[in-house]
Design a protein around this motif. Structure first.
Motif, PDB file in Angstrom:
ATOM      1  N   GLY A 299      34.203  39.640  21.897  1.00 30.86           N
ATOM      2  CA  GLY A 299      34.715  39.704  23.259  1.00 30.86           C
ATOM      3  C   GLY A 299      35.038  41.131  23.653  1.00 30.86           C
ATOM      4  O   GLY A 299      34.850  42.064  22.872  1.00 30.86           O
ATOM      5  N   GLU A 300      35.552  41.281  24.877  1.00 32.77           N
ATOM      6  CA  GLU A 300      35.937  42.618  25.329  1.00 32.77           C
ATOM      7  C   GLU A 300      37.165  43.112  24.584  1.00 32.77           C
ATOM      8  O   GLU A 300      37.403  44.311  24.477  1.00 32.77           O
ATOM      9  CB  GLU A 300      36.193  42.595  26.835  1.00 32.77           C
ATOM     10  CG  GLU A 300      34.951  42.325  27.673  1.00 32.77           C
ATOM     11  CD  GLU A 300      35.243  42.393  29.157  1.00 32.77           C
ATOM     12  OE1 GLU A 300      36.408  42.664  29.526  1.00 32.77           O
ATOM     13  OE2 GLU A 300      34.308  42.189  29.949  1.00 32.77           O
ATOM     14  N   ASP A 301      37.982  42.172  24.094  1.00 35.42           N
ATOM     15  CA  ASP A 301      39.150  42.529  23.294  1.00 35.42           C
ATOM     16  C   ASP A 301      39.318  41.493  22.191  1.00 35.42           C
ATOM     17  O   ASP A 301      38.617  40.471  22.156  1.00 35.42           O
ATOM     18  CB  ASP A 301      40.406  42.638  24.157  1.00 35.42           C
ATOM     19  CG  ASP A 301      40.655  41.392  25.009  1.00 35.42           C
ATOM     20  OD1 ASP A 301      40.246  40.286  24.574  1.00 35.42           O
ATOM     21  OD2 ASP A 301      41.252  41.517  26.090  1.00 35.42           O
ATOM     22  N   LEU A 302      40.264  41.746  21.266  1.00 36.94           N
ATOM     23  CA  LEU A 302      40.445  40.837  20.140  1.00 36.94           C
ATOM     24  C   LEU A 302      40.918  39.459  20.584  1.00 36.94           C
ATOM     25  O   LEU A 302      40.558  38.446  19.972  1.00 36.94           O
ATOM     26  CB  LEU A 302      41.435  41.426  19.130  1.00 36.94           C
ATOM     27  CG  LEU A 302      40.980  42.669  18.365  1.00 36.94           C
ATOM     28  CD1 LEU A 302      42.021  43.046  17.315  1.00 36.94           C
ATOM     29  CD2 LEU A 302      39.623  42.453  17.693  1.00 36.94           C
ATOM     30  N   LEU A 303      41.704  39.408  21.641  1.00 33.76           N
ATOM     31  CA  LEU A 303      42.195  38.122  22.124  1.00 33.76           C
ATOM     32  C   LEU A 303      41.026  37.239  22.567  1.00 33.76           C
ATOM     33  O   LEU A 303      40.944  36.058  22.216  1.00 33.76           O
ATOM     34  CB  LEU A 303      43.181  38.322  23.275  1.00 33.76           C
ATOM     35  CG  LEU A 303      43.777  37.044  23.875  1.00 33.76           C
ATOM     36  CD1 LEU A 303      44.515  36.245  22.813  1.00 33.76           C
ATOM     37  CD2 LEU A 303      44.709  37.396  25.036  1.00 33.76           C
TER      38      LEU A 303
END
Length: 538
Positions: A299-303
């Motif tokens: 994804g764009e971030d870890l979340l």
């Protein structure tokens, strides 16, 4: 021909009068030397060790006083002398040995305190060939082995971690050392020289590109004694090899109870998998259960990556291992702790994320500082009855392969991205492995089946279950890319994937029935890419 023993019994207690100290690692040296000296034990030493002891105001004799010979050849020759080895090897209760000692003015050495040139450290630091060779210790291993062989009379100490135990033994035995203690120290000494020689022999094999040396030595240093092994009735220990590779063996444990045997296996599997995804290409998360991934996402971030990974199989993720390829942040930590998780591993973690995880006292948090290089060479080993299987690490990376489109329709750019993603994951799934991927996330994983068809069907069924859990009208395998870790021996495995909704497939190829499999793909209008490399994992 075996050498006969005179069967002279070892004394229960030996009161040491003289100690030889020759150490590379001077940790705790001065305090230990002082403790020995205070008990009336004469100290004999070499080079820098003698200087360190003398500088502390402790009486010490130079080893040349025992040998009558100076150090020569830049210190390469200083202890290889009968005055040293005779003092270590002499059987004190043997009349012939005592006569030889008196005739040659050889003094008994009762304690040998020796650790070795830092060969392993020099190798790990990437020392050049001449420097690494120069750090091969000769006199040290010879003295250690001599002292350990004669443990009936000599106490050998090879690790500063044992200094306190030696002093405690002397105190408990009123200045003497018991036979069982001498035996234990001898066992540790031989294990140390064996590990040292293993490191040297394996370095030579690497340097000279000897793929299968006649003798393969494998060694490790005990890091932890496990509560038990795979099951409670099994004993286990965790040994580290010294390989300079970021991972569970080198990680820092920030909180949580001791890792179990199974935790270590699973955490290693999770971190090696997530390392396939370079951080500069996007955030990635892998969730592992019983050494198999139950979800992987980017994804764009870890979340976002975590949510994608969890959605693949939220049921199996319960009690799993979660690995990230970037710095674990607070927002992601907040989500992870909502699901029972055994271990979190990441290169780094923010202080805010640490505080959130701290509320789950049994949750282990590990950081490694970096990711392992999936392309790096190395060895893996496993035992069989009466033997050891050793092979080079599977460091094949799909981005480095010459992919071949073999169907009438080639994959779209989006499909190709998902195909590569799926093949990266399939490399880390137990064989037979089938992995469905859509939009940068696994949506179905079939692992460890005897039939590739069964793996394809199990993966599709898991995708169906996940869809129902999310309230979706159809599983995400519809329109997905699918990877197989090895070729399809028949078209039936591919047909099962097509039935699940896959529109593109990546596989090694190489089957006698490749033409049949490719024909089935063309008839279904799907794209097929061959890698030429398989990824069996047993």
């Amino acid at each position: 021909m075996a050498v006969a023993s005179k069967k002279i019994p070892a004394p229960e207690l030996v009161t040491p009068r003289r100690a030889l100290l020759s150490v590379s690692d001077k940790t705790g040296l001065v305090a230990f030397a002082a403790a020995l000296s205070e008990r009336g034990i004469e100290l004999v030493s070499t080079g820098g060790t003698a200087a360190a002891i003398a500088d502390a105001g402790i009486a010490v004799r130079d080893v040349s006083e025992l040998t009558g010979f100076p150090e020569i050849m830049d210190g390469r020759v200083k202890t290889l002398h009968p005055g040293v080895h005779g003092g270590l090897l002499a059987i004190r209760d043997d009349d012939d040995h005592r006569t030889a000692m008196e005739a040659n003015d050889i003094a008994a050495i009762d304690i040998a305190v020796i650790n070795l040139y830092p060969f392993e450290d020099v190798r790990a630091a990437g020392g050049d060939y001449p420097t690494t060779v120069e750090n091969i210790d000769i006199g040290g291993p010879a003295m250690i082995r001599a002292a350990a062989k004669n443990h009936a009379y000599v106490t050998v100490v090879t690790d500063p971690a044992d200094y306190d135990a030696v002093i405690a033994e002397l105190e408990e035995r009123n200045g003497s050392v018991s036979y069982p203690f001498r035996q234990q120290m001898a066992a540790r000494a031989y294990a140390r020289t064996a590990a040292y020689d293993a490191a040297i022999s394996n370095w030579f094999a690497d340097e000279l590109a000897i793929e299968n040396p006649r003798h393969r030595a494998v060694a490790g240093t005990l890091k932890d004694v496990m509560r038990y092994g795979e099951n409670p009735h099994q004993t286990a220990g965790f040994y580290v090899s010294g390989e300079n590779r970021p991972g569970v063996a080198t990680a820092t444990l920030h909180q949580g109870k001791q890792l179990s045997y199974n935790n270590i296996n699973d955490t290693d599997a999770a971190f090696e998998l997530v390392a396939e995804f370079a951080p500069d290409k996007g955030a990635a998360c892998a969730i592992i259960k019983h050494a198999n991934p139950c979800g992987v996402g980017m994804g764009e971030d870890l979340l976002g990556a975590y949510h994608k990974a969890l959605a693949c199989d939220p049921v199996s993720a319960f009690g799993g291992i979660v690995a990230f390829n970037g710095i674990l942040d607070a927002a992601t930590a907040e989500e992870v702790v909502k699901v029972f998780t055994e271990v979190i591993i990441a290169p780094e973690v923010t202080d805010e994320a640490k505080a959130i995880i701290a509320a789950k006292k049994n949750l282990r948090l590990l950081t490694t500082g970096d990711l392992p290089d999936p392309r790096a060479a190395g060895l893996t080993a496993s035992t069989v009855s009466g033997g050891l299987l050793v092979q080079s690490r599977d460091n094949g990376v799909v981005d480095d392969l010459d992919l071949k489109v073999v169907t009438q329709r080639g994959p779209s750019a989006a499909e190709l991205d998902d195909l590569k993603f799926a093949f990266r994951v399939a490399k880390h799934v137990k064989s037979n492995a089938i992995v469905y991927v859509k939009d940068g996330a696994t949506v179905g994983i079939g692992a460890g089946q005897m039939s590739r068809v069964d793996s394809a069907r199990i993966a599709a069924r898991k995708a169906q279950d996940a869809a129902e859990a999310q309230g979706l009208s159809e599983p995400l395998t519809k329109g997905s890319a699918v990877a197989s870790d090895a070729f399809f021996p028949f078209a039936d495995g591919l047909l099962s994937a097509i039935e699940a909704g896959a529109t593109s497939v990546i596989q090694p190829g190489g089957s006698m029935r490749d033409d049949e499999v490719i024909k089935a793909a063309d008839e279904a209008g799907i794209a097929m890419v061959l890698t030429g490399m398989r990824h069996f994992r047993h």
